[in-house]
Scaffold this motif. Structure first.
Motif, PDB file in Angstrom:
ATOM      1  N   ASN A 175      -0.824 -21.357 -25.415  1.00 27.58           N
ATOM      2  CA  ASN A 175       0.173 -22.358 -26.008  1.00 27.58           C
ATOM      3  C   ASN A 175       0.578 -23.382 -25.379  1.00 27.58           C
ATOM      4  O   ASN A 175       1.626 -23.684 -24.640  1.00 27.58           O
ATOM      5  CB  ASN A 175       1.543 -21.040 -26.372  1.00 27.58           C
ATOM      6  CG  ASN A 175       2.155 -21.831 -27.308  1.00 27.58           C
ATOM      7  OD1 ASN A 175       2.101 -22.981 -27.856  1.00 27.58           O
ATOM      8  ND2 ASN A 175       3.388 -21.207 -27.419  1.00 27.58           N
ATOM      9  N   GLU A 176      -0.593 -24.297 -25.351  1.00 25.18           N
ATOM     10  CA  GLU A 176      -0.410 -25.635 -24.425  1.00 25.18           C
ATOM     11  C   GLU A 176       0.830 -26.385 -24.689  1.00 25.18           C
ATOM     12  O   GLU A 176       1.551 -27.151 -23.801  1.00 25.18           O
ATOM     13  CB  GLU A 176      -1.399 -26.383 -24.653  1.00 25.18           C
ATOM     14  CG  GLU A 176      -2.781 -25.617 -24.140  1.00 25.18           C
ATOM     15  CD  GLU A 176      -3.471 -24.667 -25.241  1.00 25.18           C
ATOM     16  OE1 GLU A 176      -2.869 -24.527 -26.292  1.00 25.18           O
ATOM     17  OE2 GLU A 176      -4.504 -24.201 -24.958  1.00 25.18           O
ATOM     18  N   GLY A 177       1.370 -26.400 -25.930  1.00 28.03           N
ATOM     19  CA  GLY A 177       2.606 -27.269 -26.401  1.00 28.03           C
ATOM     20  C   GLY A 177       3.677 -26.397 -26.194  1.00 28.03           C
ATOM     21  O   GLY A 177       5.015 -26.805 -26.522  1.00 28.03           O
ATOM     22  N   LEU A 178       3.798 -25.165 -25.667  1.00 29.41           N
ATOM     23  CA  LEU A 178       4.874 -24.328 -25.493  1.00 29.41           C
ATOM     24  C   LEU A 178       5.769 -24.440 -26.657  1.00 29.41           C
ATOM     25  O   LEU A 178       7.013 -24.344 -26.611  1.00 29.41           O
ATOM     26  CB  LEU A 178       5.914 -24.983 -24.364  1.00 29.41           C
ATOM     27  CG  LEU A 178       5.136 -24.679 -22.943  1.00 29.41           C
ATOM     28  CD1 LEU A 178       6.076 -25.644 -21.815  1.00 29.41           C
ATOM     29  CD2 LEU A 178       4.794 -23.372 -22.545  1.00 29.41           C
ATOM     30  N   ASP A 179       5.180 -24.251 -27.935  1.00 33.09           N
ATOM     31  CA  ASP A 179       5.857 -24.046 -29.115  1.00 33.09           C
ATOM     32  C   ASP A 179       6.346 -22.823 -29.432  1.00 33.09           C
ATOM     33  O   ASP A 179       5.366 -21.910 -29.774  1.00 33.09           O
ATOM     34  CB  ASP A 179       4.838 -24.675 -30.324  1.00 33.09           C
ATOM     35  CG  ASP A 179       5.437 -24.955 -31.659  1.00 33.09           C
ATOM     36  OD1 ASP A 179       6.723 -24.446 -31.835  1.00 33.09           O
ATOM     37  OD2 ASP A 179       4.853 -25.605 -32.475  1.00 33.09           O
ATOM     38  N   ARG A 339      -0.696 -11.555 -31.526  1.00 27.83           N
ATOM     39  CA  ARG A 339      -0.624 -12.645 -30.577  1.00 27.83           C
ATOM     40  C   ARG A 339      -1.873 -13.003 -29.734  1.00 27.83           C
ATOM     41  O   ARG A 339      -2.201 -14.128 -29.427  1.00 27.83           O
ATOM     42  CB  ARG A 339       0.647 -12.439 -29.654  1.00 27.83           C
ATOM     43  CG  ARG A 339       1.752 -12.776 -30.533  1.00 27.83           C
ATOM     44  CD  ARG A 339       3.091 -12.467 -29.436  1.00 27.83           C
ATOM     45  NE  ARG A 339       4.407 -12.754 -30.282  1.00 27.83           N
ATOM     46  CZ  ARG A 339       5.345 -12.111 -29.895  1.00 27.83           C
ATOM     47  NH1 ARG A 339       5.641 -11.271 -28.873  1.00 27.83           N
ATOM     48  NH2 ARG A 339       6.615 -12.361 -30.469  1.00 27.83           N
ATOM     49  N   ALA A 340      -2.432 -11.859 -29.229  1.00 26.48           N
ATOM     50  CA  ALA A 340      -3.851 -12.295 -28.448  1.00 26.48           C
ATOM     51  C   ALA A 340      -4.890 -12.540 -29.409  1.00 26.48           C
ATOM     52  O   ALA A 340      -5.515 -13.132 -28.768  1.00 26.48           O
ATOM     53  CB  ALA A 340      -4.243 -10.571 -27.934  1.00 26.48           C
ATOM     54  N   VAL A 341      -4.980 -11.980 -30.578  1.00 25.01           N
ATOM     55  CA  VAL A 341      -6.062 -12.547 -31.505  1.00 25.01           C
ATOM     56  C   VAL A 341      -5.876 -14.064 -31.926  1.00 25.01           C
ATOM     57  O   VAL A 341      -6.838 -14.867 -32.038  1.00 25.01           O
ATOM     58  CB  VAL A 341      -6.126 -11.553 -32.805  1.00 25.01           C
ATOM     59  CG1 VAL A 341      -7.227 -12.352 -33.704  1.00 25.01           C
ATOM     60  CG2 VAL A 341      -6.611 -10.436 -32.134  1.00 25.01           C
ATOM     61  N   PHE A 342      -4.683 -14.504 -32.121  1.00 21.36           N
ATOM     62  CA  PHE A 342      -4.288 -15.699 -32.701  1.00 21.36           C
ATOM     63  C   PHE A 342      -4.330 -16.707 -31.671  1.00 21.36           C
ATOM     64  O   PHE A 342      -5.237 -17.746 -31.736  1.00 21.36           O
ATOM     65  CB  PHE A 342      -2.898 -15.788 -33.397  1.00 21.36           C
ATOM     66  CG  PHE A 342      -2.961 -15.645 -34.760  1.00 21.36           C
ATOM     67  CD1 PHE A 342      -2.751 -16.760 -35.465  1.00 21.36           C
ATOM     68  CD2 PHE A 342      -2.798 -14.396 -35.325  1.00 21.36           C
ATOM     69  CE1 PHE A 342      -2.564 -16.749 -36.996  1.00 21.36           C
ATOM     70  CE2 PHE A 342      -2.764 -14.286 -36.816  1.00 21.36           C
ATOM     71  CZ  PHE A 342      -2.663 -15.350 -37.549  1.00 21.36           C
ATOM     72  N   LEU A 343      -3.822 -16.387 -30.395  1.00 21.27           N
ATOM     73  CA  LEU A 343      -3.704 -17.492 -29.550  1.00 21.27           C
ATOM     74  C   LEU A 343      -4.734 -17.390 -28.315  1.00 21.27           C
ATOM     75  O   LEU A 343      -5.092 -18.078 -27.551  1.00 21.27           O
ATOM     76  CB  LEU A 343      -2.351 -17.289 -28.571  1.00 21.27           C
ATOM     77  CG  LEU A 343      -1.138 -17.585 -29.680  1.00 21.27           C
ATOM     78  CD1 LEU A 343       0.149 -17.205 -29.086  1.00 21.27           C
ATOM     79  CD2 LEU A 343      -1.227 -18.788 -30.301  1.00 21.27           C
ATOM     80  N   LYS A 344      -5.197 -15.802 -28.030  1.00 22.83           N
ATOM     81  CA  LYS A 344      -6.212 -15.875 -26.931  1.00 22.83           C
ATOM     82  C   LYS A 344      -7.831 -15.758 -27.376  1.00 22.83           C
ATOM     83  O   LYS A 344      -8.555 -15.746 -26.687  1.00 22.83           O
ATOM     84  CB  LYS A 344      -5.815 -14.564 -26.248  1.00 22.83           C
ATOM     85  CG  LYS A 344      -4.510 -14.730 -25.383  1.00 22.83           C
ATOM     86  CD  LYS A 344      -4.396 -13.447 -24.581  1.00 22.83           C
ATOM     87  CE  LYS A 344      -3.047 -13.516 -23.550  1.00 22.83           C
ATOM     88  NZ  LYS A 344      -2.653 -12.473 -22.822  1.00 22.83           N
ATOM     89  N   GLY A 345      -7.870 -15.279 -28.902  1.00 24.19           N
ATOM     90  CA  GLY A 345      -9.219 -15.095 -29.201  1.00 24.19           C
ATOM     91  C   GLY A 345      -9.872 -13.677 -28.664  1.00 24.19           C
ATOM     92  O   GLY A 345     -10.831 -13.778 -28.684  1.00 24.19           O
ATOM     93  N   SER A 346      -8.728 -12.802 -28.516  1.00 24.20           N
ATOM     94  CA  SER A 346      -9.334 -11.299 -28.064  1.00 24.20           C
ATOM     95  C   SER A 346     -10.122 -10.629 -28.899  1.00 24.20           C
ATOM     96  O   SER A 346      -9.741 -10.720 -30.223  1.00 24.20           O
ATOM     97  CB  SER A 346      -8.067 -10.545 -27.705  1.00 24.20           C
ATOM     98  OG  SER A 346      -7.223 -11.245 -26.492  1.00 24.20           O
TER      99      SER A 346
END
Length: 378
Positions: A175-179, A339-346
């Motif tokens: 979450n590079e933009g800390l959004d 959250r893992a699927v959306f942001l990490k691509g788990s």
């Protein structure tokens, strides 16, 4: 199970949904409204905190300091005040959430010594906002302090020493933009599915009792397992449509990054939908009133999903007894998966632990649901 009896029950339940405007409203309107309200209304980001300014120095340097606060995007100067009493009154009246006070000798002290005091005051009735705003203010002051120090050293013909300094290079992953929206929206999907799915299925068996059609259902040769599967099939289709709507809205409307696999997301969503539908069905079997079943289903879904799943509060920061309780909250595992699927691509392999927990939950709820339904009127 016999397919003919199974699809007959599913068709009957589909007609009940179509003829019941309340069920249609829950199934179609509630996800849309909740997605908008929670998506836009819940945010951990703070922007444009109203700031009062008490500038006693009234110099170019003090105005530059105030401009740094405003240009950061975190603060907006809403009032310029003339005294400390005005600062207190403005905060008491809610005209601003904080104030920055620049003393009258700010510029002179800064130019002669290179160090000058600045005071910030924040209204701490909202501790979350105050903590974040205080951190923002410290960041602004640190930036301008560096600039002032370099300028002061240059004016005095000095060279800024770099001996003993540490150059910190920080990076943020996923979450590079800390959004905070990227953190919250996936959890909103879990909240909507849990609430809508359990609310819909909590009316299934209770509706049969209230409408006097339970005797007809009991007199048929259908088995408890066929009743369970047949009644949940239409709601599974409706719940999956709602899930697709929420997930598409998260990606294309709220622009949450999606780095995972659609197959992983579909598999986990189907499993979570089965869990919440089973909970609603079990409640409906045990409570013969639609109103009572709906209220109990709301209690079993809304509160645990919003408070104990990690959706709004970090589980790691909870007291140890509460953290233990969260392990029986089914939504905890789906929120972590989303959250893992959306942001990490788990992948499915990387999500083995929460997947196993959801699978166990689905089997246990299904077993209790089948055992709870009895083909008698007692």
């Amino acid at each position: 199970m016999r397919p003919r009896r199974l699809f007959a029950i599913a068709f009957k339940e589909t007609l009940q949904i179509w003829r019941d405007p309340r069920s249609l409203a829950i199934a179609l309107l509630m996800p849309f409204m909740q997605m908008l309200l929670l998506g836009y209304g819940v945010s951990l980001d703070i922007r444009h905190v109203p700031l009062c300014v008490h500038d006693e120095a009234r110099t170019q340097t003090s105005r530059e300091l105030v401009e740094r606060f405003v240009s950061s995007g975190w603060f907006s100067a809403v009032h310029t005040l003339d005294s400390e009493r005005d600062v207190r009154e403005a905060i008491d009246r809610g005209q601003c959430s904080g104030a920055v006070t620049i003393p009258v000798d700010f510029t002179r002290t800064l130019t002669t010594t290179g160090v000058a005091p600045v005071q910030t005051v924040f209204d701490a009735t909202d501790t979350n906002t105050t903590n974040i705003a205080t951190g923002y203010a410290q960041g602004v002051v640190a930036q301008i302090t560096t600039a002032f120090a370099a300028r002061w050293a240059s004016d005095h013909g000095l060279r800024t020493s770099t001996v003993g300094t540490v150059d910190l290079e920080s990076r943020v992953w996923y979450n590079e933009g800390l959004d905070s929206r990227n953190f919250i929206i996936p959890g909103v999907v879990a909240v909507i599915l849990a609430l809508v799915g359990a609310q819909l299925t909590s009316l299934t068996i209770a509706r049969e009792w209230e409408r006097g059609t339970m005797e007809q259902l009991i007199s048929t040769p259908v088995t408890p397992l066929e009743v369970l599967v047949g009644k949940l099939m239409p709601y599974f289709a409706v719940g999956f449509v709602d899930a697709v709507f929420c997930l598409v809205g998260a990606v294309f409307w709220f622009h949450v990054p999606f780095r995972g696999s659609l197959l992983t997301l579909a598999t986990t969503t189907a499993l979570f939908t089965l869990v919440v539908l089973g909970i609603g069905y079990l409640v409906s079997v045990r409570i013969r009133s639609q109103l009572g079943a709906s209220q109990v289903a709301l209690l079993l879904t809304m509160l645990p999903t919003t408070m104990l799943s990690g959706y709004t509060f970090a589980i790691e920061q909870m007291p140890a007894p509460v953290r233990t309780v969260t392990y029986i909250v089914y939504a905890r595992y789906y929120v972590a998966i989303l959250r893992a699927v959306f942001l990490k691509g788990s992948t499915l392999a990387e999500l083995a632990a929460p997947l196993a927990a959801l699978t166990l939950y689905a089997f246990v709820i299904g077993w209790f649901s089948v055992r709870a339904f009895r083909k008698h009127l007692d």
